[in-house]
Design a protein around this motif. Sequence first.
Motif, PDB file in Angstrom:
ATOM      1  N   ALA A   1     -41.020  -6.986 -52.548  1.00 28.55           N
ATOM      2  CA  ALA A   1     -41.688  -6.301 -51.441  1.00 28.55           C
ATOM      3  C   ALA A   1     -41.368  -6.951 -50.108  1.00 28.55           C
ATOM      4  O   ALA A   1     -41.089  -6.269 -49.116  1.00 28.55           O
ATOM      5  N   VAL A   2     -41.400  -8.287 -50.069  1.00 20.72           N
ATOM      6  CA  VAL A   2     -41.090  -9.006 -48.826  1.00 20.72           C
ATOM      7  C   VAL A   2     -39.660  -8.721 -48.384  1.00 20.72           C
ATOM      8  O   VAL A   2     -39.394  -8.399 -47.213  1.00 20.72           O
ATOM      9  N   MET A   3     -38.717  -8.826 -49.311  1.00 24.65           N
ATOM     10  CA  MET A   3     -37.314  -8.602 -48.975  1.00 24.65           C
ATOM     11  C   MET A   3     -37.057  -7.151 -48.584  1.00 24.65           C
ATOM     12  O   MET A   3     -36.292  -6.869 -47.654  1.00 24.65           O
TER      13      MET A   3
ATOM     14  N   MET B   1     -42.876  -9.161 -35.936  1.00 25.78           N
ATOM     15  CA  MET B   1     -43.368  -8.161 -36.873  1.00 25.78           C
ATOM     16  C   MET B   1     -43.074  -8.562 -38.311  1.00 25.78           C
ATOM     17  O   MET B   1     -43.960  -8.518 -39.180  1.00 25.78           O
ATOM     18  N   ILE B   2     -41.835  -8.959 -38.567  1.00 25.78           N
ATOM     19  CA  ILE B   2     -41.456  -9.345 -39.927  1.00 25.78           C
ATOM     20  C   ILE B   2     -42.221 -10.586 -40.363  1.00 25.78           C
ATOM     21  O   ILE B   2     -42.690 -10.678 -41.508  1.00 25.78           O
TER      22      ILE B   2
ATOM     23  N   LEU C   1     -46.431 -12.938 -43.774  1.00 23.46           N
ATOM     24  CA  LEU C   1     -47.614 -13.786 -43.953  1.00 23.46           C
ATOM     25  C   LEU C   1     -48.744 -13.008 -44.621  1.00 23.46           C
ATOM     26  O   LEU C   1     -49.455 -13.549 -45.481  1.00 23.46           O
ATOM     27  N   VAL C   2     -48.920 -11.741 -44.229  1.00 16.88           N
ATOM     28  CA  VAL C   2     -49.959 -10.921 -44.854  1.00 16.88           C
ATOM     29  C   VAL C   2     -49.651 -10.715 -46.337  1.00 16.88           C
ATOM     30  O   VAL C   2     -50.544 -10.826 -47.201  1.00 16.88           O
TER      31      VAL C   2
ATOM     32  N   ARG D   1     -50.400 -13.846 -48.260  1.00 16.57           N
ATOM     33  CA  ARG D   1     -51.841 -14.027 -48.441  1.00 16.57           C
ATOM     34  C   ARG D   1     -52.365 -13.118 -49.554  1.00 16.57           C
ATOM     35  O   ARG D   1     -53.204 -13.538 -50.369  1.00 16.57           O
ATOM     36  N   ILE D   2     -51.873 -11.892 -49.580  1.00 11.46           N
ATOM     37  CA  ILE D   2     -52.272 -10.981 -50.651  1.00 11.46           C
ATOM     38  C   ILE D   2     -51.808 -11.505 -52.002  1.00 11.46           C
ATOM     39  O   ILE D   2     -52.538 -11.443 -53.002  1.00 11.46           O
ATOM     40  N   GLY D   3     -50.585 -12.049 -52.046  1.00 11.32           N
ATOM     41  CA  GLY D   3     -50.071 -12.600 -53.285  1.00 11.32           C
ATOM     42  C   GLY D   3     -50.912 -13.765 -53.795  1.00 11.32           C
ATOM     43  O   GLY D   3     -51.162 -13.892 -54.997  1.00 11.32           O
TER      44      GLY D   3
END
Length: 293
Positions: free
Chosen positions: A219-221, A275-276, A281-282, A285-287
């Motif tokens: 998801a991050v990538m 933005m990225i 970071l969000v 944090r969710i992870g």
Amino acid sequence: MTRQERAAWLFCAPVLAIIALVFVLPTALAMALSVTDYSVYALGDWQNLRFVGLGNFVDLLSTPLFWRALGNTLMFAGLGVPMAIGTSLAVALLLHDTTVRWKPLWRVLLFAPYVTSVVATAVVWRFLFNERFGLLNRALGAIGLPPVDWLGNPHTSIPAILLFVTWKTFGYNMIVFTAALSAVPQDLMEAARLDGAGSWRRFRHVTLPAIGPTLLLAAVMSIAGFLQIFAEPYVMTMGGPAQSTTTVLFFMFEEGFKWWNLGQASAVAFILFLMILAITLVQTRIGRRYEWL
């Protein structure tokens, strides 16, 4: 530091130096240029360079095209990330099935688009979407449907590009998910099966938590990649029609290399970087909240 720690830093030093050269230094220079009016005039004479502070950022906030590009970019990310991850995970689950034959061949064929040239494949897909000669419209005509101007209609241009990007990039996540699925504890799967859990419950309560860190990485990538989308709309639509596929990176490219407003282009790059960073970071944090990290 211990001897082992010094050895580790010694081995990492060349890689860290390369990262500093190709990432940290350009980022710092972009931040410095974003507070100046650096343009083509300053290229010839540094005396023409002026410090403008937050002037470039204020100008961006009052530029309608920037907001249009930002909205298009968020739409690309909002629609493209679920498509890319969902497709790659579904294909990985299919290839993980023990009844599928010739798995190595399928993996190579499905991964091949990822390593091909973006420009070359974008040109091919542009012809596939052609209103008069494209194979897609020929297929529609064969079943009695009228042709569609896929890349010339503001309502279909983004879905058409997203279809191409999903086909082009899902192979990477597919390989990553395949490796993650191979590491799912089989004893837990067998215990869930003996307890009467169906396919969906085994996926929801066993497979998904096990591949959670890999899903977070994908998801991050993927979000970072879709927020930086440029080559696909540049080759296929040149940001059109009616600026419907103009992205933040495309806007930055035109500001910097078409109008030579390099100070404002650097401000766009810095905003995209923030933005990225914020989204990453969000997601991290969710992870951690769901114990994926």
